[in-house]
Design a protein around this motif. Structure first.
Motif, PDB file in Angstrom:
ATOM      1  N   ILE A   1      12.328  29.982  83.099  1.00 43.34           N
ATOM      2  CA  ILE A   1      12.086  28.796  83.921  1.00 43.34           C
ATOM      3  C   ILE A   1      12.627  27.567  83.199  1.00 43.34           C
ATOM      4  O   ILE A   1      12.185  27.236  82.095  1.00 43.34           O
ATOM      5  N   LEU A   2      13.588  26.893  83.803  1.00 42.77           N
ATOM      6  CA  LEU A   2      14.140  25.675  83.213  1.00 42.77           C
ATOM      7  C   LEU A   2      13.327  24.447  83.604  1.00 42.77           C
ATOM      8  O   LEU A   2      13.231  23.482  82.845  1.00 42.77           O
TER       9      LEU A   2
ATOM     10  N   LEU B   1      27.655  37.378  92.529  1.00 39.48           N
ATOM     11  CA  LEU B   1      26.344  37.807  93.022  1.00 39.48           C
ATOM     12  C   LEU B   1      25.809  39.052  92.313  1.00 39.48           C
ATOM     13  O   LEU B   1      24.811  39.631  92.749  1.00 39.48           O
ATOM     14  N   GLN B   2      26.456  39.455  91.224  1.00 38.58           N
ATOM     15  CA  GLN B   2      25.903  40.519  90.385  1.00 38.58           C
ATOM     16  C   GLN B   2      24.835  39.897  89.490  1.00 38.58           C
ATOM     17  O   GLN B   2      25.016  39.696  88.291  1.00 38.58           O
ATOM     18  N   THR B   3      23.701  39.585  90.088  1.00 38.41           N
ATOM     19  CA  THR B   3      22.659  38.834  89.391  1.00 38.41           C
ATOM     20  C   THR B   3      21.732  39.748  88.590  1.00 38.41           C
ATOM     21  O   THR B   3      21.564  40.925  88.908  1.00 38.41           O
ATOM     22  N   LYS B   4      21.129  39.164  87.565  1.00 35.86           N
ATOM     23  CA  LYS B   4      20.129  39.894  86.785  1.00 35.86           C
ATOM     24  C   LYS B   4      18.788  39.866  87.509  1.00 35.86           C
ATOM     25  O   LYS B   4      18.046  40.842  87.527  1.00 35.86           O
TER      26      LYS B   4
ATOM     27  N   ASP C   1      19.375  32.609  85.672  1.00 31.61           N
ATOM     28  CA  ASP C   1      19.478  34.033  86.001  1.00 31.61           C
ATOM     29  C   ASP C   1      19.654  34.904  84.762  1.00 31.61           C
ATOM     30  O   ASP C   1      19.003  35.946  84.632  1.00 31.61           O
ATOM     31  N   SER C   2      20.510  34.506  83.840  1.00 32.97           N
ATOM     32  CA  SER C   2      20.841  35.361  82.697  1.00 32.97           C
ATOM     33  C   SER C   2      19.652  35.609  81.780  1.00 32.97           C
ATOM     34  O   SER C   2      19.463  36.706  81.263  1.00 32.97           O
TER      35      SER C   2
ATOM     36  N   LYS D   1      26.657  28.313  84.914  1.00 32.50           N
ATOM     37  CA  LYS D   1      25.470  29.166  84.811  1.00 32.50           C
ATOM     38  C   LYS D   1      24.906  29.457  86.198  1.00 32.50           C
ATOM     39  O   LYS D   1      24.852  28.573  87.050  1.00 32.50           O
ATOM     40  N   ARG D   2      24.473  30.711  86.400  1.00 33.59           N
ATOM     41  CA  ARG D   2      23.814  31.053  87.660  1.00 33.59           C
ATOM     42  C   ARG D   2      22.385  30.523  87.624  1.00 33.59           C
ATOM     43  O   ARG D   2      21.596  30.890  86.752  1.00 33.59           O
ATOM     44  N   ILE D   3      22.065  29.669  88.579  1.00 31.13           N
ATOM     45  CA  ILE D   3      20.748  29.038  88.640  1.00 31.13           C
ATOM     46  C   ILE D   3      20.107  29.316  89.995  1.00 31.13           C
ATOM     47  O   ILE D   3      20.728  29.134  91.043  1.00 31.13           O
TER      48      ILE D   3
END
Length: 240
Positions: free
Chosen positions: A148-149, A83-86, A143-144, A122-124
């Motif tokens: 937008i995917l 949960l250390q998200t960008k 997230d990284s 991957k964090r999505i």
């Protein structure tokens, strides 16, 4: 709104410390957040997966710490999530609005429902937005890269036509049972091609929106009644 303060608050709570002692194999699997820009009623929830029990522990962090243990929808375990998200909850709206501008989408964002998971390493962020103009916006955000995917706009009218409240409740009862929360769907792995998984995926997307759809349906019915009354009034005047 950074995620870390919520994580810290959870880790320091008595509820979590007791849970950790009883379930030492548990790990973070997902985060579920609702940001309502109109009512201000937000939801912050962190999900832990317990491999030994094949269950999800959903911690709701609003108005105290509440824990709910839930069954998984399928046997495939979710991936561990850092949960250390960008991206944080305060920046999601801006990222979405930039892409909306590029696609000439001019509606306002009224509510954001955001689920963060680790998918294929991957964090999505899986995001659903309530827009003005009776439309939904769905997006996948990496997230990284903060990119937008995938993004699509869907009319609520189309959803109402495809899934009636009765059908939705029947599907919900068959797949989840009473009391299931949206994050139970989120912590499950990506759906397979079989019918049950497809139904579960649809429930995941619709469950948090059922109340809003019902409200919009009532408004539509009012508008239709007004149009009908207006036509009848004009017809009566012509006969006179």
């Amino acid at each position: 709104m950074k995620l870390q303060p919520y994580v810290t608050r959870l880790n320091e709570s008595k509820e979590f410390k007791t849970f950790s002692k009883e379930h030492k194999d548990a790990f973070v699997a997902a985060g579920f957040f609702v940001i309502d820009f109109e009512s201000g009623k937000n939801i912050h929830q962190i999900d832990y997966y317990v491999p030994s029990k094949k269950k999800v522990a959903a911690f709701t962090l609003d108005k105290g710490i509440k824990l709910q243990m839930m069954d998984m929808l399928n046997e495939k375990a979710p991936e561990k999530l850092d949960l250390q998200t960008k991206i944080d909850l305060a920046t999601i709206k801006g990222i979405l609005q930039d892409e909306m501008h590029n696609r000439n989408i001019t509606e306002d964002i009224k509510k954001i429902i955001a689920i963060i998971q680790n998918l294929d390493g991957k964090r999505i962020w899986n995001v659903t937005c309530m827009l003005s103009g009776m439309e939904l916006l769905r997006a996948h955000v990496e997230d990284s890269s903060e990119s937008i995917l995938k993004m699509e706009r869907v009319s609520m009218l189309d959803i109402i036509k495809k899934v009636s409240p009765e059908q939705f409740k029947a599907m919900q009862g068959q797949q989840t049972g009473e009391g299931a929360q949206p994050t139970q769907m989120a912590t499950s792995a990506a759906p397979s091609a079989d019918a049950k998984s497809l139904a579960a995926e649809k429930i995941k997307k619709l469950q948090a929106l059922e109340e809003q759809i019902e409200k919009q349906k009532v408004e539509l019915q009012k508008q239709l009644n007004q149009i009908k009354d207006s036509k009848q009034s004009k017809s009566a005047k012509k006969k006179k």
